[in-house]
Design a protein around this motif. Sequence first.
Motif, PDB file in Angstrom:
ATOM      1  N   THR A  74       0.769  -1.157  -0.099  1.00  0.00           N
ATOM      2  CA  THR A  74      -0.098  -0.011  -0.184  1.00  0.00           C
ATOM      3  C   THR A  74       0.840   1.424  -0.066  1.00  0.00           C
ATOM      4  O   THR A  74       2.141   1.199   0.328  1.00  0.00           O
ATOM      5  N   THR A  76       0.586   5.849   0.152  1.00  0.00           N
ATOM      6  CA  THR A  76      -0.466   6.974   0.359  1.00  0.00           C
ATOM      7  C   THR A  76       0.087   8.466  -0.642  1.00  0.00           C
ATOM      8  O   THR A  76       1.210   8.457  -0.522  1.00  0.00           O
ATOM      9  N   CYS A  99      -8.088   1.748  -5.004  1.00  0.00           N
ATOM     10  CA  CYS A  99      -8.309   2.494  -3.948  1.00  0.00           C
ATOM     11  C   CYS A  99      -8.460   1.815  -2.660  1.00  0.00           C
ATOM     12  O   CYS A  99      -9.505   0.813  -2.599  1.00  0.00           O
ATOM     13  N   ASN A 100      -7.631   1.774  -1.640  1.00  0.00           N
ATOM     14  CA  ASN A 100      -7.799   1.168  -0.214  1.00  0.00           C
ATOM     15  C   ASN A 100      -8.773   2.117   0.555  1.00  0.00           C
ATOM     16  O   ASN A 100      -9.790   1.531   1.116  1.00  0.00           O
ATOM     17  N   THR A 101      -8.418   3.266   0.608  1.00  0.00           N
ATOM     18  CA  THR A 101      -8.972   4.186   1.574  1.00  0.00           C
ATOM     19  C   THR A 101      -8.999   5.592   0.976  1.00  0.00           C
ATOM     20  O   THR A 101      -8.089   6.056   0.881  1.00  0.00           O
ATOM     21  N   ALA A 103      -9.489   9.463   0.210  1.00  0.00           N
ATOM     22  CA  ALA A 103      -9.322  10.462   0.918  1.00  0.00           C
ATOM     23  C   ALA A 103      -8.993  11.827  -0.076  1.00  0.00           C
ATOM     24  O   ALA A 103      -8.705  11.336  -1.235  1.00  0.00           O
ATOM     25  N   GLN A 106     -10.678  12.224  -4.918  1.00  0.00           N
ATOM     26  CA  GLN A 106     -10.246  11.087  -5.740  1.00  0.00           C
ATOM     27  C   GLN A 106     -10.214  11.261  -7.205  1.00  0.00           C
ATOM     28  O   GLN A 106     -11.073  12.015  -7.770  1.00  0.00           O
ATOM     29  N   THR A 132      -5.654  12.367  -1.617  1.00  0.00           N
ATOM     30  CA  THR A 132      -4.533  11.568  -0.786  1.00  0.00           C
ATOM     31  C   THR A 132      -5.118  10.417  -0.312  1.00  0.00           C
ATOM     32  O   THR A 132      -4.918   9.922   0.776  1.00  0.00           O
ATOM     33  N   SER A 133      -5.581   9.652  -1.101  1.00  0.00           N
ATOM     34  CA  SER A 133      -6.222   8.256  -1.011  1.00  0.00           C
ATOM     35  C   SER A 133      -4.974   7.333  -0.504  1.00  0.00           C
ATOM     36  O   SER A 133      -3.859   7.444  -1.013  1.00  0.00           O
ATOM     37  N   THR A 134      -5.291   6.144   0.119  1.00  0.00           N
ATOM     38  CA  THR A 134      -4.423   4.999   0.320  1.00  0.00           C
ATOM     39  C   THR A 134      -4.557   3.993  -0.971  1.00  0.00           C
ATOM     40  O   THR A 134      -5.569   3.673  -1.044  1.00  0.00           O
TER      41      THR A 134
END
Length: 141
Positions: A74, A76, A99-101, A103, A106, A132-134
Amino acid sequence: QLLGIGAPSGTYSLIVTNSGGTTSTAALVVRDDSRVGIGTNAPTEALSVAGNVQLTTAGNKLKIATGPNSSMGTATLVGGTVTVSTTAVSSSSFIFLTCNTPAGVQGWLSAPTGSIVNATSFVINSSNIADTSTVNWIIIN
């Protein structure tokens, strides 16, 4: 048929053959250097399989280690981009992203082939600099 254990050639510790009994038809080879071949006499990795691998029980999976210099992990995004350092990447790698998380704002994710520095790193970009996604990534070579 079991052809040999501790074969005198010094290459094989164990050879199991199909009918015929020669190493040209090896079903299973365990080499002195701990490499295992299924359907191949010349394993080039810890496990080399000539054919498909099937997981026949629901819930079974492939387990791939993560961490430094791995084939998956992963990262960020900062300002819509991140450089991933790993020796697992090469100019012929396929890099898959999800995309995991989520932020920030997107965007669409990409890992341009031109960003790959062989055996060093690759870049993940978002189409939005406020992303700023993980991100999950996996490299297939």
